[in-house]
Every structure is written in structure tokens, then in C-alpha cells.
Motif scaffolding. Sequence first.
Motif, short mmCIF file in Angstrom:
data_model
loop_
_atom_site.label_atom_id
_atom_site.label_comp_id
_atom_site.label_asym_id
_atom_site.label_seq_id
_atom_site.Cartn_x
_atom_site.Cartn_y
_atom_site.Cartn_z
N UNK A 124 44.80 51.89 41.41
CA UNK A 124 43.53 51.26 41.12
C UNK A 124 43.63 49.77 41.40
N UNK A 125 42.49 49.12 41.58
CA UNK A 125 42.45 47.68 41.81
C UNK A 125 41.50 47.02 40.82
N UNK A 164 41.46 52.62 44.54
CA UNK A 164 41.63 52.20 45.92
C UNK A 164 41.42 53.46 46.77
N UNK A 165 40.49 53.38 47.68
CA UNK A 165 40.14 54.54 48.52
C UNK A 165 41.37 55.07 49.25
N UNK A 166 41.57 56.38 49.15
CA UNK A 166 42.65 57.05 49.87
C UNK A 166 44.03 56.87 49.27
N UNK A 167 44.11 56.35 48.05
CA UNK A 167 45.42 56.09 47.43
C UNK A 167 45.62 56.93 46.18
N UNK A 215 48.23 45.21 51.21
CA UNK A 215 47.28 44.35 50.50
C UNK A 215 45.94 44.31 51.23
N UNK A 216 45.92 44.51 52.54
CA UNK A 216 44.67 44.50 53.31
C UNK A 216 43.75 45.67 52.97
N UNK A 217 44.27 46.68 52.27
CA UNK A 217 43.45 47.83 51.90
C UNK A 217 42.66 47.58 50.62
N UNK A 268 46.62 45.34 41.08
CA UNK A 268 46.69 46.80 41.20
C UNK A 268 47.40 47.37 39.98
N UNK A 269 47.17 48.64 39.74
CA UNK A 269 47.96 49.36 38.75
C UNK A 269 48.08 50.80 39.21
N UNK A 270 49.18 51.41 38.82
CA UNK A 270 49.42 52.83 39.08
C UNK A 270 49.02 53.60 37.83
N UNK A 271 48.26 54.64 38.02
CA UNK A 271 47.84 55.50 36.92
C UNK A 271 48.37 56.91 37.17
#
Length: 150
Positions: free
Chosen positions: A61-62, A74-77, A98-100, A110-113
Amino acid sequence: MFPMNVKASEQIAVLGTVNPSSQAAGAAVSGWISVLQFQKFLALIMVGAIGASGTVDAKIQQAQDASGTAAKDVTGKAITQLAAAGGGNVQVAINLDVQELDTNNGFAYIQLSVTTAVAASLTAAMVLGFNPRFAPASDFNAATVPQIVG
């Protein structure tokens, strides 16, 4: 090409983690991580035994700040859902540049969930930063990294 005497820990940092646990149903997150010091990121998700009928999902997520303002996926992540039937004892990786991110609208965190559903499952995860803007990358390690050996 990098010089032969450069250590891996000088090029890669551990920025955030989801500590190993028998994760009850629900989300566990790494916490918000600034993307300002790195160009590329890698989220590694490790899943052990998945509880009966359980599932595991993970996504990046961003947000606009370290408090999670305007948080969005974040789309596609996001990984393809792992299920108890054939989904345990695996590792999954999510690459991110980072460009995404939606930097035009000020998204710089960002964070990982990691989310489990139905039953507790064994999980652990980490977010690594690559291509630091300033070396060594280890200067940006999370406070949970008490040692670098070698």
C-alpha cells in the motif's frame, strides 16, 4: 558493476518487517516506510503452515505520510491468494520501483500488509530497500536490525 569489496549490507537495507508468528485472522503490517532513500523495493512474504480452510493475502500500500494519510493499494502489487490446499510452506516476492507510486499526488510511503482469513497461519515478511540514494544502505535499516556481521 560494483567493486568486489562492497558488502551486500551496504547495498540492501531491511526497512520493515512483519515478525514471524502464528498470525490470527486479520491483517499484520510492516508500518509505513519512506521511499525517499531507495529506488527499488522487494517485499518477501514467507508462509508456513496455513490453518484449515485458511488463506493468506499480501499487498503493498502507499500513503502520503508516515501516519497513512490517504492510504491506498499500489496497483498490481498484490500476491495471488494462498490457500491451505497446496499454499503453505512457500515464499512469495513483490517487486516495486518508486516510479510505480502516485508521486504526483505526494505518495512517498509504503507498507506491506499480510492478511490471513478463517484460521491462524504461520507468516513472516520483510521489505528490503535496494539502490540507495546514499550509501551505505545499512544506515537506513529498521531499528529491529541490531547487528550486521562481517
